[in-house]
Motif scaffolding. Structure first.
Motif, mmCIF file in Angstrom:
data_model
loop_
_atom_site.group_PDB
_atom_site.id
_atom_site.type_symbol
_atom_site.label_atom_id
_atom_site.label_comp_id
_atom_site.label_asym_id
_atom_site.label_seq_id
_atom_site.Cartn_x
_atom_site.Cartn_y
_atom_site.Cartn_z
ATOM 1 N N CYS A 179 2.399 38.898 27.637
ATOM 2 C CA CYS A 179 2.872 39.737 28.743
ATOM 3 C C CYS A 179 2.061 39.470 30.014
ATOM 4 O O CYS A 179 2.613 39.412 31.123
ATOM 5 N N LYS A 180 0.762 39.302 29.855
ATOM 6 C CA LYS A 180 -0.105 39.003 31.002
ATOM 7 C C LYS A 180 0.283 37.669 31.611
ATOM 8 O O LYS A 180 0.370 37.535 32.842
ATOM 9 N N LYS A 181 0.510 36.670 30.777
ATOM 10 C CA LYS A 181 0.927 35.349 31.246
ATOM 11 C C LYS A 181 2.283 35.422 31.932
ATOM 12 O O LYS A 181 2.542 34.706 32.921
ATOM 13 N N TYR A 182 3.140 36.288 31.466
ATOM 14 C CA TYR A 182 4.504 36.433 32.000
ATOM 15 C C TYR A 182 4.507 37.194 33.327
ATOM 16 O O TYR A 182 5.512 37.222 34.013
ATOM 17 N N GLY A 183 3.388 37.831 33.650
ATOM 18 C CA GLY A 183 3.283 38.510 34.932
ATOM 19 C C GLY A 183 2.994 39.991 34.880
ATOM 20 O O GLY A 183 2.932 40.653 35.918
ATOM 21 N N ALA A 184 2.793 40.541 33.694
ATOM 22 C CA ALA A 184 2.490 41.970 33.579
ATOM 23 C C ALA A 184 1.153 42.273 34.241
ATOM 24 O O ALA A 184 0.182 41.537 34.070
ATOM 25 N N VAL A 185 1.118 43.367 34.982
ATOM 26 C CA VAL A 185 -0.109 43.740 35.706
ATOM 27 C C VAL A 185 -0.643 45.108 35.293
ATOM 28 O O VAL A 185 -1.742 45.489 35.703
ATOM 29 N N LYS A 186 0.113 45.838 34.514
ATOM 30 C CA LYS A 186 -0.379 47.136 34.070
ATOM 31 C C LYS A 186 0.291 47.527 32.762
ATOM 32 O O LYS A 186 1.304 46.940 32.359
ATOM 33 N N ALA A 187 -0.285 48.538 32.112
ATOM 34 C CA ALA A 187 0.246 49.025 30.845
ATOM 35 C C ALA A 187 0.447 50.529 30.906
ATOM 36 O O ALA A 187 -0.233 51.237 31.650
ATOM 37 N N VAL A 188 1.394 51.000 30.118
ATOM 38 C CA VAL A 188 1.705 52.423 30.029
ATOM 39 C C VAL A 188 1.656 52.835 28.566
ATOM 40 O O VAL A 188 2.228 52.151 27.707
ATOM 41 N N GLU A 189 0.959 53.912 28.261
ATOM 42 C CA GLU A 189 0.975 54.454 26.911
ATOM 43 C C GLU A 189 2.159 55.404 26.789
ATOM 44 O O GLU A 189 2.161 56.484 27.371
ATOM 45 N N LEU A 190 3.173 54.982 26.060
ATOM 46 C CA LEU A 190 4.382 55.793 25.923
ATOM 47 C C LEU A 190 4.141 57.004 25.034
ATOM 48 O O LEU A 190 4.543 58.123 25.362
ATOM 49 N N ASP A 191 3.466 56.792 23.898
ATOM 50 C CA ASP A 191 3.294 57.898 22.950
ATOM 51 C C ASP A 191 2.243 57.533 21.919
ATOM 52 O O ASP A 191 1.868 56.373 21.762
ATOM 53 N N TYR A 192 1.781 58.556 21.213
ATOM 54 C CA TYR A 192 0.837 58.387 20.118
ATOM 55 C C TYR A 192 1.106 59.482 19.099
ATOM 56 O O TYR A 192 1.436 60.624 19.453
ATOM 57 N N ALA A 193 0.963 59.152 17.832
ATOM 58 C CA ALA A 193 1.153 60.133 16.758
ATOM 59 C C ALA A 193 0.426 59.628 15.518
ATOM 60 O O ALA A 193 -0.096 58.511 15.486
ATOM 61 N N THR A 194 0.382 60.462 14.498
ATOM 62 C CA THR A 194 -0.142 60.048 13.200
ATOM 63 C C THR A 194 0.810 60.516 12.112
ATOM 64 O O THR A 194 1.615 61.437 12.315
ATOM 65 N N SER A 195 0.694 59.908 10.955
ATOM 66 C CA SER A 195 1.509 60.354 9.822
ATOM 67 C C SER A 195 1.103 61.763 9.395
ATOM 68 O O SER A 195 1.902 62.481 8.776
ATOM 69 N N PHE A 196 -0.125 62.172 9.720
ATOM 70 C CA PHE A 196 -0.596 63.523 9.406
ATOM 71 C C PHE A 196 0.270 64.566 10.104
ATOM 72 O O PHE A 196 0.459 65.671 9.585
ATOM 73 N N ASP A 197 0.821 64.213 11.269
ATOM 74 C CA ASP A 197 1.696 65.134 12.003
ATOM 75 C C ASP A 197 2.955 65.471 11.207
ATOM 76 O O ASP A 197 3.503 66.565 11.339
ATOM 77 N N LYS A 198 3.404 64.517 10.408
ATOM 78 C CA LYS A 198 4.622 64.703 9.618
ATOM 79 C C LYS A 198 4.318 65.204 8.208
ATOM 80 O O LYS A 198 5.095 65.961 7.629
ATOM 81 N N SER A 199 3.191 64.737 7.668
ATOM 82 C CA SER A 199 2.841 65.078 6.291
ATOM 83 C C SER A 199 1.326 65.120 6.163
ATOM 84 O O SER A 199 0.672 64.076 6.059
ATOM 85 N N ALA A 200 0.755 66.330 6.184
ATOM 86 C CA ALA A 200 -0.699 66.491 6.127
ATOM 87 C C ALA A 200 -1.235 65.951 4.802
ATOM 88 O O ALA A 200 -0.770 66.324 3.731
ATOM 89 N N SER A 201 -2.207 65.038 4.925
ATOM 90 C CA SER A 201 -2.767 64.405 3.732
ATOM 91 C C SER A 201 -4.172 63.913 4.042
ATOM 92 O O SER A 201 -4.535 63.713 5.199
ATOM 93 N N LYS A 202 -4.974 63.698 2.988
ATOM 94 C CA LYS A 202 -6.312 63.149 3.187
ATOM 95 C C LYS A 202 -6.256 61.713 3.691
ATOM 96 O O LYS A 202 -7.204 61.227 4.309
ATOM 97 N N SER A 203 -5.154 61.041 3.414
ATOM 98 C CA SER A 203 -4.957 59.673 3.883
ATOM 99 C C SER A 203 -3.806 59.646 4.876
ATOM 100 O O SER A 203 -2.729 60.199 4.602
#
Length: 284
Positions: free
Chosen positions: A248-272
């Motif tokens: 992406c950098k080579k192609y001309g990208a100059v910045k990044a955006v974090e669209l979202d973040y989550a964990t599987s714990f959000d859907k199913s609480a577990s030790k792993s």
């Protein structure tokens, strides 16, 4: 035409086009939805759609634009630092929405200039890092071809990403780049419990360990991306992420955006549990 068959349809994601489309339309309505911008690539997670399909879907949807996209690059695979990179050479990939043709001309050009293991459709691995993205790619880019490449977490990863851009430009291809990786795999199931268990561990993964990896991806620092995955265990496919950032950098990208973040714990609480991040790379 030789075809790569579906292996995870009906388990990790829906088996039919109707079911897949219903899931996709649901994902597009979640949270902030797709981003608008001049995005050329992104990082997506690859757990089952129930856990991380929403993030992957919205990242890939954000890569659409008014211009015709000829080819989508997909980097992924669970690999060791010493593993040999590999590429799907020809044929097509099956999805519930129909098949995606491999861009053989572009693959041949890449293979001529890069030392990379060639795999036919019949010998290409059944790998969730790739297959979980195929239906999204076909849905949002129905006429595009594809290049699928397994990338190890080594110094060769950004070379592959940069060379992919050069070869695509030589053939006047308009392309998009997708890197498939999950984030920290934490808990006894993964042999990684340095921050204890419970909510304290979840917060450590979210706010510290995965944050380091996300920072490296946002900065498009391929070397740090690889180091993060190897040293902090916060990416399972840091080679794929590094190749994508470099491309992406080579192609001309100059910045990044974090669209979202989550964990599987959000859907199913577990030790792993596992972390999931969605990153987009923009031209402006």
């Amino acid at each position: 035409m030789e075809k790569k068959k579906m292996a995870f349809a009906g388990s990790w994601y829906p088996a039919t086009d109707v079911e897949c489309e219903a899931a996709i339309q649901g994902f597009l309505k979640e949270k902030q939805g797709p981003c608008n911008g001049r995005f050329v690539g992104g990082i997506v997670p690859h757990a089952g759609w129930y856990f991380s399909g929403s993030i992957a879907c919205r990242v890939i949807a954000s890569l659409q634009s008014d211009e015709k996209v000829d080819t989508v690059f997909l980097f992924g695979a669970h690999m060791h630092k010493q593993s040999e990179p590999f590429i799907l050479t020809h044929g097509a990939i099956e999805t519930p929405f129909g098949q995606i043709e491999v861009d053989k001309e572009l693959v041949d050009k890449i293979c001529a200039d890069i030392g990379i293991s060639k795999r036919s459709a019949h010998k290409f691995p059944d790998d969730n890092t790739f297959e979980l993205q195929y239906p999204f790619i076909k849905y949002f880019f129905p006429h595009a071809k594809i290049v699928v490449c397994g990338v190890a977490p080594s110094a060769f990863a950004p070379v592959i990403g940069s060379m992919a851009v050069e070869e695509a430009k030589d053939l006047s291809r308009t392309v998009r780049f997708i890197g498939s990786t999950d984030m920290t795999h934490y808990g006894p199931d993964f042999g990684f419990t340095s921050a204890g268990t419970g909510e304290k561990a979840v917060e450590w993964v979210k706010n510290q360990n995965d944050r380091h990896a996300i920072k490296a991806m946002i900065e498009m620092d391929a070397s740090d991306i690889i180091a993060q995955g190897l040293e902090n265990k916060n990416m399972c496919c840091s080679g794929a992420a590094a190749a994508t950032a470099a491309a992406c950098k080579k192609y001309g990208a100059v910045k990044a955006v974090e669209l979202d973040y989550a964990t599987s714990f959000d859907k199913s609480a577990s030790k792993s549990f596992v972390g999931y991040s969605g990153i987009l790379y923009a031209l402006s």
